[in-house]
Design a protein around this motif. Structure first.
Motif, PDB file in Angstrom:
ATOM      1  N   TRP A   1       0.741  -1.179  -0.108  1.00 48.04           N
ATOM      2  CA  TRP A   1      -0.085  -0.072   0.081  1.00 48.04           C
ATOM      3  C   TRP A   1       0.945   1.187   0.008  1.00 48.04           C
ATOM      4  N   SER A   2       0.601   2.155  -0.870  1.00 49.20           N
ATOM      5  CA  SER A   2       1.220   3.433  -0.724  1.00 49.20           C
ATOM      6  C   SER A   2       0.635   4.480   0.187  1.00 49.20           C
ATOM      7  N   PRO A   3       1.360   5.440   0.684  1.00 47.71           N
ATOM      8  CA  PRO A   3       0.877   6.385   1.545  1.00 47.71           C
ATOM      9  C   PRO A   3      -0.344   7.130   0.843  1.00 47.71           C
ATOM     10  N   ALA A   4      -0.468   7.276  -0.612  1.00 42.80           N
ATOM     11  CA  ALA A   4      -1.695   8.024  -1.143  1.00 42.80           C
ATOM     12  C   ALA A   4      -2.672   6.981  -0.983  1.00 42.80           C
ATOM     13  N   GLU A   5      -2.523   5.770  -0.995  1.00 33.21           N
ATOM     14  CA  GLU A   5      -3.692   4.650  -0.920  1.00 33.21           C
ATOM     15  C   GLU A   5      -4.246   4.577   0.240  1.00 33.21           C
ATOM     16  N   LEU A   6      -3.302   4.797   1.287  1.00 33.46           N
ATOM     17  CA  LEU A   6      -3.751   4.594   2.430  1.00 33.46           C
ATOM     18  C   LEU A   6      -4.755   6.008   3.093  1.00 33.46           C
ATOM     19  N   ALA A   7      -4.096   7.067   2.615  1.00 26.05           N
ATOM     20  CA  ALA A   7      -4.537   8.321   2.649  1.00 26.05           C
ATOM     21  C   ALA A   7      -6.044   8.301   2.005  1.00 26.05           C
ATOM     22  N   LYS A   8      -6.352   7.817   0.934  1.00 31.62           N
ATOM     23  CA  LYS A   8      -7.541   7.743   0.373  1.00 31.62           C
ATOM     24  C   LYS A   8      -8.708   6.783   1.027  1.00 31.62           C
ATOM     25  N   SER A   9      -8.062   5.591   1.599  1.00 29.96           N
ATOM     26  CA  SER A   9      -8.971   5.029   2.315  1.00 29.96           C
ATOM     27  C   SER A   9      -9.495   5.681   3.697  1.00 29.96           C
ATOM     28  N   VAL A  10      -8.632   6.608   4.136  1.00 32.20           N
ATOM     29  CA  VAL A  10      -9.118   7.168   5.392  1.00 32.20           C
ATOM     30  C   VAL A  10     -10.046   8.132   5.098  1.00 32.20           C
ATOM     31  N   GLU A  11      -9.835   9.018   3.641  1.00 33.73           N
ATOM     32  CA  GLU A  11     -10.881   9.810   3.348  1.00 33.73           C
ATOM     33  C   GLU A  11     -12.213   9.496   3.226  1.00 33.73           C
ATOM     34  N   LEU A  12     -12.132   8.077   2.281  1.00 30.43           N
ATOM     35  CA  LEU A  12     -13.474   7.450   2.280  1.00 30.43           C
ATOM     36  C   LEU A  12     -14.196   7.113   3.465  1.00 30.43           C
ATOM     37  N   ALA A  13     -13.281   6.536   4.515  1.00 36.80           N
ATOM     38  CA  ALA A  13     -13.911   6.225   5.438  1.00 36.80           C
ATOM     39  C   ALA A  13     -14.799   7.439   6.449  1.00 36.80           C
ATOM     40  N   ALA A  14     -14.347   8.741   6.204  1.00 40.58           N
ATOM     41  CA  ALA A  14     -14.764   9.838   6.800  1.00 40.58           C
ATOM     42  C   ALA A  14     -15.980  10.267   6.160  1.00 40.58           C
ATOM     43  N   ARG A  15     -16.481   9.921   5.061  1.00 43.92           N
ATOM     44  CA  ARG A  15     -17.616  10.293   4.190  1.00 43.92           C
ATOM     45  C   ARG A  15     -18.735   9.912   4.872  1.00 43.92           C
ATOM     46  N   PRO A  16     -19.681  11.112   4.636  1.00 45.11           N
ATOM     47  CA  PRO A  16     -20.923  10.352   5.094  1.00 45.11           C
ATOM     48  C   PRO A  16     -21.622   9.474   4.136  1.00 45.11           C
ATOM     49  N   VAL A  17     -22.667   8.735   4.668  1.00 46.21           N
ATOM     50  CA  VAL A  17     -23.472   7.934   3.683  1.00 46.21           C
ATOM     51  C   VAL A  17     -24.101   8.548   2.612  1.00 46.21           C
ATOM     52  N   THR A  18     -23.919   8.239   1.374  1.00 44.89           N
ATOM     53  CA  THR A  18     -24.481   8.861   0.361  1.00 44.89           C
ATOM     54  C   THR A  18     -26.036   8.054   0.117  1.00 44.89           C
ATOM     55  N   TRP A  19     -26.787   8.981  -0.207  1.00 43.16           N
ATOM     56  CA  TRP A  19     -28.405   8.641  -0.486  1.00 43.16           C
ATOM     57  C   TRP A  19     -28.516   8.873  -2.094  1.00 43.16           C
ATOM     58  N   PHE A  20     -29.272   7.995  -2.627  1.00 45.30           N
ATOM     59  CA  PHE A  20     -29.574   8.020  -4.033  1.00 45.30           C
ATOM     60  C   PHE A  20     -31.196   8.054  -4.320  1.00 45.30           C
ATOM     61  N   ALA A  21     -31.468   8.862  -5.232  1.00 46.79           N
ATOM     62  CA  ALA A  21     -33.005   8.938  -5.520  1.00 46.79           C
ATOM     63  C   ALA A  21     -33.576   7.619  -6.175  1.00 46.79           C
ATOM     64  N   THR A  22     -32.817   6.778  -6.931  1.00 43.17           N
ATOM     65  CA  THR A  22     -32.888   5.882  -7.642  1.00 43.17           C
ATOM     66  C   THR A  22     -32.237   4.403  -7.074  1.00 43.17           C
ATOM     67  N   ARG A  23     -32.816   3.310  -7.256  1.00 39.94           N
ATOM     68  CA  ARG A  23     -32.058   2.001  -7.080  1.00 39.94           C
ATOM     69  C   ARG A  23     -31.019   1.821  -7.998  1.00 39.94           C
ATOM     70  N   ASP A  24     -31.452   2.164  -9.253  1.00 41.82           N
ATOM     71  CA  ASP A  24     -30.509   1.966 -10.482  1.00 41.82           C
ATOM     72  C   ASP A  24     -28.918   2.698  -9.977  1.00 41.82           C
ATOM     73  N   GLU A  25     -29.315   4.043  -9.426  1.00 44.11           N
ATOM     74  CA  GLU A  25     -28.091   4.901  -8.896  1.00 44.11           C
ATOM     75  C   GLU A  25     -27.289   4.150  -8.114  1.00 44.11           C
ATOM     76  N   ALA A  26     -27.961   3.703  -7.075  1.00 42.77           N
ATOM     77  CA  ALA A  26     -27.444   3.157  -5.902  1.00 42.77           C
ATOM     78  C   ALA A  26     -26.676   1.679  -6.411  1.00 42.77           C
TER      79      ALA A  26
END
Length: 248
Positions: free
Chosen positions: A115-140
């Motif tokens: 794992w590169s430092p950039a990849e690990l940082a990206k994982s931390v950033e993804l983990a901090a994001r709130p849950v995303t809601w979608f208007a349609t099942r297809d989008e989700a």
């Protein structure tokens, strides 16, 4: 879960973002070829498995152990663990000698070893994001396929995808807890040192996430599956199941 009464149980562990249902296409194959029972649980924070307060490979493994209760392992029962990517690391954690589980072997497929430092940082950033809601099942569904790495392998309306989605108040979200991305980098040499059981590390020849050289540095047997990518277990179940031939 298979219904056979053999004493060797196969535990199939999915990768990051997926669910135990990713193994659904294996069911007919396993009914024909696996002599014992098999289980494909959802890892913590995925599918129907509740989230954890904090994610670690040890905590993910413990949730799998907790789910083994209904199996009622007897003195003659043995386990074979096959895990993909994140699930492969969890399988190694399950096979640690201090756990005392009756594990015969571990097959880890497509485990990202470096794992590169950039990849690990990206994982931390993804983990901090709130849950995303979608208007349609297809989008989700399309987001689920991208997050799980299964885009192009399942159609958005496939039952495997349904297991990774949740609907509430007319909106859709992924079932996965985003905080699971923060599980971090696996310390593979340490995990391998803590187990006494045979370990095979496998990868698809076209998997961009890990190389043969990286796996061979770990000092355990390595298998390369010709023409397959990161999700070799979805692309060619028979080829991956063949890695378990010594235990059939």
């Amino acid at each position: 879960m298979g219904d056979a009464t053999g004493k060797r149980h196969l535990i199939l562990l999915h990768g990051m973002g997926a669910t135990g249902e990713v193994w659904l296409p294996w069911a007919p194959l396993l009914e024909r070829r696996w002599p014992g029972r098999w289980l494909a649980p959802d890892l913590a924070g995925h599918g129907w498995s509740p989230p954890l307060d904090g994610y670690s490979f040890e905590a993910l493994a413990q949730r799998v152990v907790d789910g083994l209760g209904p199996v009622r392992l007897g003195p003659e029962d043995r386990l074979v663990l096959l895990g993909h990517s994140l699930g492969g690391v969890v399988a190694l954690a399950l096979a640690a000698r201090q756990r005392g589980l009756p594990v015969d072997a571990v097959v880890g497929l497509g485990i990202k070893a470096v794992w590169s430092p950039a990849e690990l940082a990206k994982s931390v950033e993804l983990a901090a994001r709130p849950v995303t809601w979608f208007a349609t099942r297809d989008e989700a569904a399309r987001r689920y396929l991208r997050v799980s790495g299964l885009a192009g392998l399942f159609a958005p309306d496939h039952p495997v995808v349904e297991a990774g989605l949740r609907r509430k108040d007319g909106r859709w979200r992924l079932a996965m807890d985003p905080a699971a991305f923060a599980v971090g980098e696996p310390r593979l040499p340490v995990l391998l040192d803590t187990t006494d059981v045979p370990v095979l590390l496998a990868r698809g020849e076209l998997d961009p996430m890990v190389t043969d050289a990286q796996l061979k540095e770990l000092g355990v047997p390595v298998a390369t599956l010709p023409g397959l990518g990161h999700n070799a277990h979805v692309e060619d179940p028979e080829a991956v199941l063949a890695l378990l031939d010594p235990y059939l």
